[in-house]
Each structure stands twice: as C-alpha cells, then as structure tokens.
Design a protein around this motif. Structure first.
Motif, short mmCIF file in Angstrom:
data_model
loop_
_atom_site.label_atom_id
_atom_site.label_comp_id
_atom_site.label_asym_id
_atom_site.label_seq_id
_atom_site.Cartn_x
_atom_site.Cartn_y
_atom_site.Cartn_z
N PHE A 6 2.77 -7.11 -6.48
CA PHE A 6 2.34 -5.72 -6.44
C PHE A 6 1.21 -5.55 -7.45
O PHE A 6 1.28 -6.05 -8.56
CB PHE A 6 3.50 -4.78 -6.77
N VAL A 7 0.15 -4.86 -7.03
CA VAL A 7 -1.05 -4.74 -7.85
C VAL A 7 -1.43 -3.27 -8.00
O VAL A 7 -1.44 -2.52 -7.03
CB VAL A 7 -2.23 -5.52 -7.23
N GLY A 8 -1.72 -2.88 -9.23
CA GLY A 8 -2.21 -1.54 -9.54
C GLY A 8 -3.36 -1.66 -10.52
O GLY A 8 -3.90 -2.74 -10.74
N ILE A 18 2.01 2.85 -13.03
CA ILE A 18 3.38 3.37 -13.17
C ILE A 18 4.21 2.96 -11.96
O ILE A 18 5.35 2.50 -12.09
CB ILE A 18 3.36 4.91 -13.33
N LEU A 19 3.62 3.04 -10.76
CA LEU A 19 4.33 2.69 -9.53
C LEU A 19 4.69 1.21 -9.49
O LEU A 19 5.84 0.87 -9.26
CB LEU A 19 3.47 3.06 -8.32
N VAL A 20 3.72 0.32 -9.73
CA VAL A 20 4.02 -1.11 -9.60
C VAL A 20 4.99 -1.59 -10.67
O VAL A 20 5.81 -2.47 -10.42
CB VAL A 20 2.74 -2.00 -9.58
N GLU A 21 4.94 -0.99 -11.86
CA GLU A 21 5.88 -1.37 -12.91
C GLU A 21 7.31 -0.99 -12.53
O GLU A 21 8.26 -1.63 -12.96
CB GLU A 21 5.48 -0.72 -14.23
N VAL A 52 0.46 -6.50 -2.30
CA VAL A 52 0.43 -5.08 -1.97
C VAL A 52 -0.30 -4.38 -3.12
O VAL A 52 0.18 -4.38 -4.26
CB VAL A 52 1.85 -4.50 -1.80
N MET A 53 -1.47 -3.82 -2.81
CA MET A 53 -2.30 -3.20 -3.84
C MET A 53 -2.25 -1.68 -3.72
O MET A 53 -2.31 -1.14 -2.61
CB MET A 53 -3.74 -3.68 -3.72
#
Length: 84
Positions: A6-8, A18-21, A52-53
């Motif tokens: 997951f990439v942010g 915040i979402l990917v963490e 998933v970015m």
C-alpha cells in the motif's frame, strides 16, 4: 491478497499516509516532490504482486477517481479491475 504494498504520500496530516498506515504494516510513503517521487518509486522491489496507491487530488471535491493506468519509463501498466 498476498504481497500487497500500500502506497501513500508523506506528511503528518496527509490522509493517504494515515490510510495506508491503518491498512497494513506493509506500506510505503512517497515524497511530495517530482525528484523524490521518482527515487521512491524506483526503490519499490519487484516482489509485490499488487501495489495499491492512494493520493489526494485537491481539485476533486465531489467524488473519487480511480486511475486505470500507471506508467514508468515508457511502460504502461493497466489495471485488471473491472472499472467503468
């Protein structure tokens, strides 16, 4: 899903970070500059089955956009998701 990265984007208050963490312990936060972004993307190993970015478009205020194509070094990778 196995081997999903997951990439942010970096930033204490960046909603994508915040979402990917919260989604996974397997995540990468990208630099918010073109030079840093290229370096960060180049560092992604080929061991991931899926990436998933997430990002935020400040101009998009009434919905969500799912991008269907990513490109790197002239190579275009198209999503296999059934998207409208």
């Amino acid at each position: 899903m196995n081997n999903v990265l997951f990439v942010g984007f970096k930033g204490k208050n960046n909603t994508s970070s915040i979402l990917v963490e919260q989604l996974s312990t397997e995540y990468l936060l990208l630099t918010n500059s073109f030079a840093g972004l290229k370096k960060d993307i180049d560092s992604i190993s080929g061991e991931c089955e899926q990436i998933v970015m997430f990002g935020v478009d400040k101009e998009l205020t009434t919905g969500v956009r799912v991008e269907k194509v990513a490109s790197k070094d002239g190579f275009k990778n198209r999503s296999t998701l059934d998207l409208p």
